[in-house]
Every structure is written in structure tokens, then in C-alpha cells.
Write a protein that holds these residues in place. Structure first.
Motif, PDB file in Angstrom:
ATOM      1  N   ILE A  60       0.841  -1.208   0.000  1.00 13.70           N
ATOM      2  CA  ILE A  60       0.000   0.000   0.000  1.00 13.70           C
ATOM      3  C   ILE A  60       0.870   1.250   0.000  1.00 13.70           C
ATOM      4  O   ILE A  60       0.598   2.213  -0.742  1.00 13.70           O
ATOM      5  N   ILE A  61       1.923   1.259   0.808  1.00 15.97           N
ATOM      6  CA  ILE A  61       2.826   2.426   0.842  1.00 15.97           C
ATOM      7  C   ILE A  61       3.424   2.665  -0.534  1.00 15.97           C
ATOM      8  O   ILE A  61       3.483   3.808  -1.020  1.00 15.97           O
ATOM      9  N   GLY A  62       3.860   1.586  -1.198  1.00 21.26           N
ATOM     10  CA  GLY A  62       4.419   1.721  -2.543  1.00 21.26           C
ATOM     11  C   GLY A  62       3.405   2.257  -3.536  1.00 21.26           C
ATOM     12  O   GLY A  62       3.711   3.121  -4.366  1.00 21.26           O
ATOM     13  N   GLY A  63       2.151   1.748  -3.447  1.00 17.49           N
ATOM     14  CA  GLY A  63       1.100   2.220  -4.348  1.00 17.49           C
ATOM     15  C   GLY A  63       0.774   3.683  -4.129  1.00 17.49           C
ATOM     16  O   GLY A  63       0.599   4.447  -5.087  1.00 17.49           O
ATOM     17  N   LEU A  64       0.687   4.088  -2.858  1.00 14.32           N
ATOM     18  CA  LEU A  64       0.406   5.494  -2.541  1.00 14.32           C
ATOM     19  C   LEU A  64       1.524   6.402  -3.028  1.00 14.32           C
ATOM     20  O   LEU A  64       1.270   7.495  -3.566  1.00 14.32           O
ATOM     21  N   CYS A  65       2.760   5.975  -2.855  1.00 16.22           N
ATOM     22  CA  CYS A  65       3.904   6.782  -3.315  1.00 16.22           C
ATOM     23  C   CYS A  65       3.884   6.950  -4.837  1.00 16.22           C
ATOM     24  O   CYS A  65       4.109   8.055  -5.352  1.00 16.22           O
ATOM     25  N   LYS A  66       3.607   5.872  -5.546  1.00 10.47           N
ATOM     26  CA  LYS A  66       3.565   5.950  -7.013  1.00 10.47           C
ATOM     27  C   LYS A  66       2.457   6.883  -7.490  1.00 10.47           C
ATOM     28  O   LYS A  66       2.570   7.530  -8.527  1.00 10.47           O
ATOM     29  N   ASP A  67       1.369   6.939  -6.723  1.00 14.62           N
ATOM     30  CA  ASP A  67       0.245   7.793  -7.099  1.00 14.62           C
ATOM     31  C   ASP A  67       0.381   9.207  -6.534  1.00 14.62           C
ATOM     32  O   ASP A  67      -0.542  10.016  -6.666  1.00 14.62           O
ATOM     33  N   GLY A  68       1.519   9.507  -5.903  1.00 16.64           N
ATOM     34  CA  GLY A  68       1.766  10.852  -5.387  1.00 16.64           C
ATOM     35  C   GLY A  68       1.067  11.171  -4.084  1.00 16.64           C
ATOM     36  O   GLY A  68       1.073  12.320  -3.639  1.00 16.64           O
ATOM     37  N   LYS A  69       0.459  10.175  -3.442  1.00 21.29           N
ATOM     38  CA  LYS A  69      -0.244  10.385  -2.167  1.00 21.29           C
ATOM     39  C   LYS A  69       0.745  10.177  -1.018  1.00 21.29           C
ATOM     40  O   LYS A  69       0.635   9.229  -0.225  1.00 21.29           O
ATOM     41  N   LEU A  70       1.692  11.095  -0.927  1.00 26.03           N
ATOM     42  CA  LEU A  70       2.824  10.924  -0.012  1.00 26.03           C
ATOM     43  C   LEU A  70       2.421  11.121   1.448  1.00 26.03           C
ATOM     44  O   LEU A  70       2.972  10.460   2.339  1.00 26.03           O
ATOM     45  N   ARG A  71       1.472  12.028   1.713  1.00 32.16           N
ATOM     46  CA  ARG A  71       1.044  12.228   3.095  1.00 32.16           C
ATOM     47  C   ARG A  71       0.374  10.976   3.631  1.00 32.16           C
ATOM     48  O   ARG A  71       0.629  10.545   4.757  1.00 32.16           O
ATOM     49  N   LYS A  72      -0.495  10.353   2.804  1.00 32.08           N
ATOM     50  CA  LYS A  72      -1.167   9.112   3.237  1.00 32.08           C
ATOM     51  C   LYS A  72      -0.163   7.984   3.405  1.00 32.08           C
ATOM     52  O   LYS A  72      -0.283   7.157   4.319  1.00 32.08           O
ATOM     53  N   PHE A  76       2.806   4.537   7.165  1.00 31.72           N
ATOM     54  CA  PHE A  76       4.135   4.118   7.628  1.00 31.72           C
ATOM     55  C   PHE A  76       4.268   4.357   9.135  1.00 31.72           C
ATOM     56  O   PHE A  76       4.723   3.488   9.884  1.00 31.72           O
ATOM     57  N   GLU A  77       3.847   5.548   9.583  1.00 29.76           N
ATOM     58  CA  GLU A  77       3.967   5.895  11.003  1.00 29.76           C
ATOM     59  C   GLU A  77       2.981   5.115  11.868  1.00 29.76           C
ATOM     60  O   GLU A  77       3.198   4.944  13.070  1.00 29.76           O
ATOM     61  N   ASP A  78       1.886   4.629  11.240  1.00 26.28           N
ATOM     62  CA  ASP A  78       0.856   3.895  11.985  1.00 26.28           C
ATOM     63  C   ASP A  78       1.180   2.406  12.119  1.00 26.28           C
ATOM     64  O   ASP A  78       0.525   1.701  12.889  1.00 26.28           O
ATOM     65  N   PRO A  96       3.671   0.627  13.585  1.00 24.80           N
ATOM     66  CA  PRO A  96       3.954   0.080  14.927  1.00 24.80           C
ATOM     67  C   PRO A  96       2.693  -0.031  15.798  1.00 24.80           C
ATOM     68  O   PRO A  96       2.538  -0.999  16.541  1.00 24.80           O
ATOM     69  N   ARG A  97       1.787   0.949  15.692  1.00 29.23           N
ATOM     70  CA  ARG A  97       0.544   0.885  16.473  1.00 29.23           C
ATOM     71  C   ARG A  97      -0.300  -0.309  16.068  1.00 29.23           C
ATOM     72  O   ARG A  97      -0.996  -0.913  16.894  1.00 29.23           O
ATOM     73  N   ARG A  98      -0.200  -0.674  14.774  1.00 32.14           N
ATOM     74  CA  ARG A  98      -0.959  -1.822  14.264  1.00 32.14           C
ATOM     75  C   ARG A  98      -0.235  -3.148  14.517  1.00 32.14           C
ATOM     76  O   ARG A  98      -0.694  -4.200  14.085  1.00 32.14           O
ATOM     77  N   GLY A  99       0.898  -3.066  15.180  1.00 27.58           N
ATOM     78  CA  GLY A  99       1.612  -4.295  15.531  1.00 27.58           C
ATOM     79  C   GLY A  99       2.540  -4.811  14.456  1.00 27.58           C
ATOM     80  O   GLY A  99       2.855  -6.012  14.422  1.00 27.58           O
ATOM     81  N   CYS A 100       2.997  -3.926  13.567  1.00 26.18           N
ATOM     82  CA  CYS A 100       3.919  -4.338  12.504  1.00 26.18           C
ATOM     83  C   CYS A 100       5.054  -3.322  12.404  1.00 26.18           C
ATOM     84  O   CYS A 100       4.809  -2.124  12.210  1.00 26.18           O
ATOM     85  N   ILE A 101       6.282  -3.783  12.543  1.00 28.95           N
ATOM     86  CA  ILE A 101       7.445  -2.898  12.514  1.00 28.95           C
ATOM     87  C   ILE A 101       7.919  -2.723  11.066  1.00 28.95           C
ATOM     88  O   ILE A 101       8.098  -3.710  10.343  1.00 28.95           O
ATOM     89  N   PRO A 102       8.122  -1.479  10.611  1.00 22.93           N
ATOM     90  CA  PRO A 102       8.631  -1.265   9.241  1.00 22.93           C
ATOM     91  C   PRO A 102       9.977  -1.941   9.043  1.00 22.93           C
ATOM     92  O   PRO A 102      10.810  -1.961   9.959  1.00 22.93           O
TER      93      PRO A 102
END
Length: 465
Positions: free
Chosen positions: A338-350, A355-357, A359-365
Motif C-alpha cells: 500500500i505504501i508503494g502504491g500510494l507513493c507511485k500515485d503521489g499520495k505521499l502524506r497518506k 508508515f507511522e501507523d 507500529p501501532r498496528r503491531g507491525c514494525i517497518p
């Protein structure tokens, strides 16, 4: 209370229960170390059983404690009450193969007769497989050439290993020769033989021949294809966009009651997205549920990837949330897609928010998460955010791709953004990641720059030892 003396039978039971190989070795070597002698006469040597030897050798081999294992094997050689079984030596040879120790595997095979044990196709096949695991292809061929010297009666397993070796080295012609030879010798090909050949043909996109062989194994040899054979063919057909044939094979699996796992359904789902037939995905998911095949992480990731390629991020997020609701925890790949797809589509804030969320979801980048977001921020020319992610990335011990670093430094040099460049150069310098291209870019900026004090700081960083 006086401790019970460990008997031959009890030692085997204790060894089986002991999970720590070091403690198991101590127990084997001194089974009655805690028992006080009842008489002044020296105790008799402990009578080890063949099972006890088998258990301790297996434990030490799995733990890769080979020196200790070899000492026990040498001790076993001097036992006169029994002759070791061939399976013990097969296990030892397999341990050496898994640990990439081909010479020790060969030595063990050579020593088997010295233990009053006859070598059969079983130990020979184990050796061939161990050498194959070690990628010792010449040694595999040499051993097979001397086949008659070691094993007068090779079996289907012997030829299957050799055929697999040929397929691994892309020698399909030699694989077919072995296939013909085993039949001349009266050795019947089995499902593993056909599976190895069909998998190799499928991997090399020789699909017509692979499909013919699948039909031939049924009609001429009365061998039914298994799930592995169907999976190999379906994956290859999906890669080459022959979806109708892939779905036909899937229907054949259902008719023949061959178990369809989530991996095959996931492959079909990915292929449907790839050719723009996402409308059929729901039907595949419904069939999965009807067949009792529960979607797993791979299935959900296939859906996420498909929706991201369609730029339907609402559905991609919906799948991510449903995974957790259905008791299937998203893995780092789920987020990275999803991060890769958002970046390709220019949705960098999302992309940054997700990415920042994590760890809260229980997954470390992981390194891919950082590299993907960093590259996306660079493409969007968000220099401050990119510099922050780069610094965090380096702190965690992850290195970005050199192409991304060079591009980032080049962009800042174009913008003459000396403040951020100074921070980035300091971070890169600490990790020794300043290459010749970065040198060239920064030096060119120094020669045309006016902020001499800050540029001299950059030069100081560049010349750090």
C-alpha cells in the motif's frame, strides 16, 4: 532420598525428553553421575542401546554440534552387541548436507561398511541429495557414474534426485535421457519424477510440453497428478496470461478431488488483476470459502496488490482492516504494497501516515518500508521529510539504495538547499555511504556556491577519515 539408577531403557526415554542438546550429551556421557556407588568395586561400563545412540546423534546433528556427534559415532563403532542401522548414517549424511559440508557427507558414506552395515540405495540417495543441497553438481554426477560400484539396485528415488539435479542446472536434455534410462532398467517413474520434470518445464515456460507430459503421465503410466504438479502448471499459465487454461486446470483439480490450497487461489486472484478481470475476483473468493480454503496473508496481499495497481486505495485499506477482523494479521508486505502504491500515485502524506501507523498496528517497518517511502518522498521533492526518514533509516542500520541517495543529493544540489544537504551529508558520512557520484555532485555545488561557511562544513564531512 537415593536417586534411581539410570538403566539402558530409561536413558533412551530421558534423551527423548531432553530438548537441550548439550544437556543431552552430558546425560549420555554420564548417565549415572548423580548416583553414589554402593560397593568399592568399579562400576561396570554402561550398556548403551542402539536407540540411545540414534537419539543423541540426531540431537547433536540437528544442533550442528558435529565434533561431539563424530565422537559419539566413533564410540558406536566399537560396540560389539549390535550393528548400527543404515538410517543412522542417512541422518548424519543429511545433517552434513543441510550444513553445506559435502566432504564430511562423502566420508560418512565411505565409512558405513566399517560399522558392519551394508550400504543400500537409501544411503546412496541420501548422499546424492546432500551433495545436491551443497550445489556440488560435479560430485553428484561422479557418484552417479559409479552407481554400480556402490548400489547394484538403484530405485526411482535415485533417478528422481538425478533428474532434479539436471533441472536445477538447466540440463533438460540430460533429464529426459535419465527419464528414458530408468524405464529401460524397469524402474517405474512416479509422481515425483513427473512433478520434477513438469515443474522445470513450467519454470522455463515450455508449457505445451509440460501440459502434454501431464496428460501422458495419466494415460501411459496411470500416475495421477498431485497438487504440486497442478500448482506448477497454474502458476506458469498465469505468468503467461493463459488464464482460461489455468482455470480449466483448477476445475480439473476439483473434479479429481485434489486439494486446492490458498496459494493456488491467490495465484489466480493476482492473475485476474493483472489482465484487468478484477470483476471475477469475488467469485474466486466465494469458491474458496465453499471449498473450505480459508484466505491467508498471501491471499489478502494479492487482493491489496491488485487494488493498489488499480489505484483503488479505499478497497486496499478495506482489505487491510478485514484481515485483522478475520483473525489474519497483516504482515509487513501488506503495508509495503500500500505504501508503494500510494507513493507511485503521489499520495505521499497518506503513505507517511500509514508508515507511522505501522507500529501501532503491531507491525514494525522493515528495510523495504523505509526504502519505498524514502524513494517516494524524493520523487515528490519533499526534502525535509526525506531527510528525516533517511536519518531514522540509517539509525536503525538500514542502507538505502545508492540510486536513491544519489538522486536525493542531486535534487538538493539543484535546489541549492545547503541546510538540508549539510544534515544529510553528516548522516551519510557517519555510515560511510558517500560515494564518488555524491562527491561529484557536492563539489560542483561548492564551486558555484556563495554560502562558503556551510559549504566548507560539507567539504569537511567529505574528507572525514
Amino acid at each position: 532420598m537415593e536417586k534411581l539408577k539410570v538403566t539402558t531403557f530409561r536413558l533412551s526415554s530421558l534423551l527423548r525428553l531432553q530438548k537441550d542438546p548439550k544437556l543431552a550429551l552430558q546425560l549420555f556421557q554420564n548417565p549415572n553421575s548423580n548416583c553414589k556407588p554402593t560397593t568399592k568395586t568399579p562400576p561396570k561400563p554402561f550398556r548403551y542401546s542402539l536407540l540411545a545412540y540414534d537419539l543423541i546423534i540426531s540431537k547433536l546433528g540437528r544442533a550442528k554440534m558435529f565434533e561431539e556427534m563424530e565422537q559419539i559415532i566413533e564410540q558406536m563403532k566399537h560396540e560389539t552387541r549390535f550393528s548400527p542401522k543404515e538410517v543412522i548414517f542417512c541422518n548424519v549424511i543429511a545433517f552434513y548436507g543441510w550444513s553445506r559440508l559435502p566432504e564430511r557427507a562423502l566420508q560418512m558414506f565411505d565409512q558405513i561398511p566399517s560399522f558392519r552395515c551394508e550400504r543400500t540405495a537409501k544411503s546412496f540417495n541420501t548422499l546424492l541429495n546432500a551433495l545436491l543441497n551443497c550445489r556440488e553438481f560435479e560430485k553428484v554426477r561422479d557418484m552417479f557414474t559409479c552407481l554400480d560400484k556402490f548400489v547394484p539396485n538403484p530405485d526411482a528415488c535415485t533417478y528422481n534426485i538425478m533428474i532434479h539435479a539436471c533441472c536445477v542446472t538447466n540440463s533438460l536434455q540430460n533429464a529426459w535421457k535419465l527419464f528414458d534410462e530408468m524405464q529401460r532398467k524397469g524402474i517405474r517413474p512416479n509422481v515425483v519424477t513427473f512433478g520434477t520434470l513438469i515443474c522445470s518445464l513450467s519454470t522455463n515456460s515450455v508449457l505445451d510440453e509440460a501440459l502434454r507430459l501431464k496428460e501422458n503421465m495419466i494415460s501411459a503410466f496411470d500416475v495421477k497428478p498431485n497438487a504440486f504438479i497442478y500448482a506448477s502448471l497454474i502458476k506458469a499459465l498465469c505468468r503467461s496470461n493463459h488464464l482460461n487454461k489455468a482455470f480449466k486446470l483448477k476445475e480439473e483439480m476439483l473434479e479429481n478431488k485434489v486439494e486446492l490450497d490458498s496459494a493456488i487461489y491467490s495465484t489466480l486472484i493476482s492473475a485476474l488483476f493483472k489482465v484487468g478481470r478484477k470483476g471475477e475476483v469475488y467469485g474466486v473468493l466465494e469458491e474458496m470459502r465453499e471449498q473450505g480454503s480459508k484466505p491467508d496473508t498471501v491471499t489478502y496481499n494479492a487482493l491489496i496488490s491488485g487494488y493498489c495497481k488499480e489505484k483503488d486505495f479505499v478497497l486496499a485499506y478495506d482489505v487491510l482492516n478485514k484481515m485483522e477482523e478475520n483473525g489474519c494479521k497483516p504482515d509487513v508486505i501488506s503495508y509495503n504494497v500500500i505504501i508503494g502504491g500510494l507513493c507511485k500515485d503521489g499520495k505521499l502524506r497518506k503513505a507517511t501516515d500509514l508508515f507511522e501507523d505501522m507500529p501501532r498496528r503491531g507491525c514494525i517497518p522493515d528495510i523495504v518500508s523505509y526504502r519505498t517511502l524514502f524513494a517516494g518522498l524524493c520523487d515528490g521533492r519533499l526534502f525535509e521529510e526525506a531527510a528525516f526518514i533517511l536519518d531514522e533509516m540509517l539509525f536503525k542500520g538500514y542502507a538505502p539504495h545508492y540510486e536513491s541517495i544519489n538522486k536525493f543529493v542531486g535534487q538538493m544540489c539543484e535546489e541549492e538547499n545547503v541546510n538540508i544537504l549539510l544534515t544529510v551529508m553528516y548522516s551519510l558520512g557517519k555510515e560511510n555511504l558517500i560515494n564518488a557520484e555524491i562527491w561529484r555532485l557536492v563539489i560542483s555545488l561548492v564551486y558555484k556556491g556563495d554560502e562558503t561557511s556551510k559549504l566548507s562544513e560539507i567539504l569537511d564531512i567529505l574528507t572525514l577519515p
